[in-house]
Design an enzyme around this catalytic site. Structure first.
Site, PDB file in Angstrom:
ATOM      1  N   ARG A 152       0.815  -1.223   0.000  1.00 50.70           N
ATOM      2  CA  ARG A 152       0.000   0.000   0.000  1.00 50.70           C
ATOM      3  C   ARG A 152       0.849   1.273   0.000  1.00 50.70           C
ATOM      4  O   ARG A 152       0.357   2.347  -0.325  1.00 50.70           O
ATOM      5  CB  ARG A 152      -0.958   0.007   1.189  1.00 50.70           C
ATOM      6  CG  ARG A 152      -0.302   0.134   2.544  1.00 50.70           C
ATOM      7  CD  ARG A 152      -1.351   0.194   3.662  1.00 50.70           C
ATOM      8  NE  ARG A 152      -0.734   0.278   4.978  1.00 50.70           N
ATOM      9  CZ  ARG A 152      -0.360  -0.768   5.695  1.00 50.70           C
ATOM     10  NH1 ARG A 152      -0.556  -1.996   5.218  1.00 50.70           N
ATOM     11  NH2 ARG A 152       0.200  -0.628   6.885  1.00 50.70           N
ATOM     12  N   CYS A 169      12.874  -0.147  22.940  1.00 48.85           N
ATOM     13  CA  CYS A 169      13.097   1.286  23.132  1.00 48.85           C
ATOM     14  C   CYS A 169      13.310   1.656  24.598  1.00 48.85           C
ATOM     15  O   CYS A 169      14.226   2.415  24.933  1.00 48.85           O
ATOM     16  CB  CYS A 169      11.930   2.071  22.549  1.00 48.85           C
ATOM     17  SG  CYS A 169      10.298   1.424  22.974  1.00 48.85           S
ATOM     18  N   GLN A 208       5.549   4.985  28.953  1.00 46.70           N
ATOM     19  CA  GLN A 208       5.887   4.930  27.541  1.00 46.70           C
ATOM     20  C   GLN A 208       4.848   5.642  26.677  1.00 46.70           C
ATOM     21  O   GLN A 208       3.645   5.464  26.831  1.00 46.70           O
ATOM     22  CB  GLN A 208       6.055   3.469  27.118  1.00 46.70           C
ATOM     23  CG  GLN A 208       7.145   2.776  27.919  1.00 46.70           C
ATOM     24  CD  GLN A 208       7.398   1.342  27.511  1.00 46.70           C
ATOM     25  OE1 GLN A 208       7.813   0.541  28.337  1.00 46.70           O
ATOM     26  NE2 GLN A 208       7.199   0.993  26.261  1.00 46.70           N
ATOM     27  N   GLY A 221       5.273   4.755  20.820  1.00 44.68           N
ATOM     28  CA  GLY A 221       5.882   3.438  20.952  1.00 44.68           C
ATOM     29  C   GLY A 221       5.086   2.369  20.226  1.00 44.68           C
ATOM     30  O   GLY A 221       5.606   1.301  19.921  1.00 44.68           O
ATOM     31  N   HIS A 234       9.816   8.333  26.110  1.00 44.84           N
ATOM     32  CA  HIS A 234       9.590   7.392  27.209  1.00 44.84           C
ATOM     33  C   HIS A 234      10.316   7.885  28.458  1.00 44.84           C
ATOM     34  O   HIS A 234      11.399   8.492  28.365  1.00 44.84           O
ATOM     35  CB  HIS A 234      10.125   6.006  26.865  1.00 44.84           C
ATOM     36  CG  HIS A 234       9.346   5.280  25.819  1.00 44.84           C
ATOM     37  ND1 HIS A 234       8.187   5.756  25.252  1.00 44.84           N
ATOM     38  CD2 HIS A 234       9.573   4.061  25.243  1.00 44.84           C
ATOM     39  CE1 HIS A 234       7.742   4.868  24.365  1.00 44.84           C
ATOM     40  NE2 HIS A 234       8.562   3.845  24.345  1.00 44.84           N
TER      41      HIS A 234
END
Length: 336
Positions: free
Chosen positions: A41, A133, A160, A164, A246
């Site tokens: 796409r 992360c 977070q 994320g 975060h």
């Protein structure tokens, strides 16, 4: 830097993929050819890089796509990583994967360049894993303290941001916030509960022991990176209504005494760390301050009186940059 590299980015139109392309340009990574791949796409879209528009191709996961490519940065989710990483490595590229698929494999190094750059030397499968992360910013902050005084036990709670969960997470937070303010029904599909003006202590799937997979990743990846398999860690991960960045509240029980002033000095010397610790005048790390930057910010450094040799700190970083894109590019720089 030297030795121009032909680079491919898989997942080029997602939040981390786009940030990876920006970081490659900003850090002046020596890119020769740049090939961008995404889902069908996104095929035909273009992404700006170094003053030109680079077309996006539909990923087919065939070796021919990676012929002549030296380095592949993958940020397209676990299902894609499981298929594409072995194909790209077999074609001769070094693969830096940002999913959780390979992180705990014993023959795949899990690397944070400020902490364990030496781990990259052994990569028999041609794959290097980028940590979670929240784990990245955590280990950048605690590694110098571990070297100085040894960590016996760690309790960490992470806060977070919506990004994320990718672009869809950020969009859902914005839509649910508007819905809440306008008195409409909550907008919720990405998160376990509506996120606008809320905190959701469920990230990723729930495990049999009552923890979440995100919490398990925090524990296991930290142990692997620090080369401390017996380190005791308790983690709680919470999704919060922040767009980018975060945060983590970290409590350490150390093997040896380390005064807050000594910890402050160790962190000031640590690579990748910026100490922001003047709470009396409001100077503390926040996600808004960290957004768009590559450092790990540490503040609220203080004694934890509940345990012997206890230390507490607050850690913040941009999850899309240091938590993903920048760390991956830094790994690539180790290969130059």
């Amino acid at each position: 830097m030297s030795s121009v590299k032909n680079v491919a980015v898989v997942g080029a139109t997602g939040a981390v993929g786009r940030e990876t392309i920006r970081v490659l340009e900003q850090r002046r990574f020596p890119v020769g050819e740049l090939r961008l791949f995404a889902s069908p796409r996104s095929a035909g879209m273009t992404v700006p890089f170094a003053g030109r528009e680079v077309p996006v191709r539909a990923l087919e996961c065939v070796p021919a796509e990676f012929e002549g490519i030296d380095l592949v940065l993958v940020s397209a989710g676990g299902a894609v990583s499981r298929r594409v990483c072995p194909v790209a490595a077999a074609a001769g590229a070094t693969v830096i994967d940002k999913s959780s698929v390979f992180r705990m494999e014993p023959d795949v190094p899990l690397v944070v360049p400020e902490v364990n750059p030496q781990a990259i030397r052994r990569r028999p499968r041609g794959i290097v894993a980028n940590p979670n992360c929240a784990t990245i910013q955590l280990v950048v902050a605690v590694a110098p303290l571990h070297r100085a005084a040894g960590i016996r036990r760690m309790v960490v709670s992470t806060y977070q941001s919506a990004s994320g969960a990718g672009e869809k997470g950020r969009a859902e937070l914005e839509a649910d916030t508007r819905a809440f303010l306008e008195g409409r029904a909550p907008v919720q599909s990405t998160f376990a509960r509506p996120l606008g003006f809320n905190c959701v202590p469920l990230i990723d799937r729930l495990l049999d022991d009552g923890s979440t997979f995100e919490e398990r990743k925090t524990v296991e990846e930290t142990r692997k990176i620090l080369e401390a398999p017996a380190l005791r860690i308790a983690a709680t991960t919470v999704r919060v209504p922040v767009l980018v960045g975060h945060s983590a509240a970290v409590f350490l029980e150390l093997e040896r005494p380390l005064a807050p002033e000594e910890a402050w000095a160790e962190l000031c010397r640590a690579p990748g760390v910026v100490v922001v610790d003047e709470p009396s005048v409001g100077k503390v790390p926040t996600p808004r301050d960290a957004a768009g930057t590559d450092a790990v910010y540490v503040g609220r450094i203080r004694r934890d009186p509940s345990v012997e040799h206890g230390l507490a700190l607050w850690v913040v970083a941009d999850n899309l940059r240091k938590g993903a894109a920048t760390n991956g590019v830094q790994i690539a720089e180790l290969l130059l």
